[in-house]
Design a protein around this motif. Structure first.
Motif, short mmCIF file in Angstrom:
data_model
loop_
_atom_site.label_atom_id
_atom_site.label_comp_id
_atom_site.label_asym_id
_atom_site.label_seq_id
_atom_site.Cartn_x
_atom_site.Cartn_y
_atom_site.Cartn_z
N PRO A 171 -10.24 -33.19 29.72
CA PRO A 171 -10.34 -32.41 28.48
C PRO A 171 -11.15 -33.10 27.39
N VAL A 172 -11.04 -34.43 27.33
CA VAL A 172 -11.79 -35.16 26.29
C VAL A 172 -13.29 -35.07 26.57
N ARG A 173 -13.64 -35.18 27.84
CA ARG A 173 -15.07 -35.06 28.19
C ARG A 173 -15.57 -33.63 27.96
N ALA A 174 -14.70 -32.65 28.19
CA ALA A 174 -15.10 -31.25 27.96
C ALA A 174 -15.37 -31.01 26.47
N LEU A 175 -14.52 -31.58 25.62
CA LEU A 175 -14.75 -31.42 24.17
C LEU A 175 -16.05 -32.09 23.76
N HIS A 176 -16.34 -33.22 24.38
CA HIS A 176 -17.59 -33.93 24.04
C HIS A 176 -18.81 -33.15 24.53
N ALA A 177 -18.66 -32.51 25.68
CA ALA A 177 -19.76 -31.70 26.21
C ALA A 177 -20.08 -30.56 25.24
N PHE A 178 -19.02 -29.94 24.71
CA PHE A 178 -19.24 -28.83 23.78
C PHE A 178 -19.70 -29.35 22.42
N GLY A 179 -18.98 -30.33 21.87
CA GLY A 179 -19.25 -30.76 20.49
C GLY A 179 -20.56 -31.52 20.34
#
Ligand code: TYD
Length: 210
Positions: A118-126
């Protein structure tokens, strides 16, 4: 002529590893080599991200759920990347950041138990998966790290720094794992011993970029 893109270095580590001292020493050493360096920090480093920092680091321990906290760190990072980091790199400057994504992977992913996906997914989006050219993680042996952090906690610390030793052990383990998952980018550096010796170890991990 446009200058070549600068390099982006992040410095990481758990509580009490001497990161603040080493950040200053490393910045001095890089500037001595003629590098045009900008230092910055997370959470923060841009106007919007500094406003989010105040939300994240003050108040009660339970002020944010782990998910809300991870979102706030990712939002602060998105602003920091867009407003501070990318413009400086494009102008040919180097960036030395006191913490970046790997802190979220270690603290929210590891310590708070969200896991890294989830942390990597947020970084991918943000931040469109934007990563440092190199990440240096300062590490102490578990016992030494905890006792130094305990000393620091008796003074004052922030909402997250105050969490107990089990949390910080998980943070430490997550940082170590990052070193084995991404060995080219993430370098684990022994933070024990003489201050100058630690700085020299950090510089050694940058020599291919200098
Ligand atoms: P700070 O006062 O900058 O402390 P330090 O000297 O330890 O860097 O506080 C930052 C705190 O926020 C620290 O406890 C680590 C935590 N943090 C996260 O939990 N996730 C993150 O993504 C970042 C950047 C920091």
């Amino acid at each position: 002529m446009t200058p070549p893109r600068g390099r982006f270095i992040s410095l990481e580590g758990g509580e009490g590893v001497g990161k603040t001292t080493q950040l200053a020493a490393l910045a001095l050493a890089l500037r001595d080599r003629g590098i045009d360096l900008v230092t910055t920090r997370e959470p923060g480093g841009s106007e919007g991200a500094e406003a989010i920092r105040a939300l994240l680091l003050s108040g009660e321990e339970g002020r944010w759920s782990p998910r809300a906290e991870a979102l706030l760190f990712a939002a602060a990072r998105a602003d920091h990347v867009e407003k501070t980091i990318l413009p400086a790199l494009e102008a040919g400057k180097w960036i030395l950041a006191d913490r970046f994504l790997d802190s979220s992977l270690a603290y929210q992913g590891g310590g708070a138990g969200l896991g890294s996906d989830p942390v990597r997914a947020l970084h991918a989006f943000g931040s469109e998966d934007f990563l440092p050219d190199r990440t240096l993680v300062l590490l102490l042996g578990e016992r030494e790290g905890i006792s130094r952090a305990d000393e620091r906690d008796r003074g004052s610390s922030d909402r997250i720094g105050r969490r107990g030793s089990a949390f910080h052990l998980d943070v430490d383990r997550a940082f170590r794992q990052l070193g084995s998952i991404e060995p080219e980018r993430v370098r684990l550096v022994d933070a024990s011993g003489d201050r100058d010796a630690v700085t020299a170890r950090l510089l050694r991990q940058l020599c291919d970029l200098l």
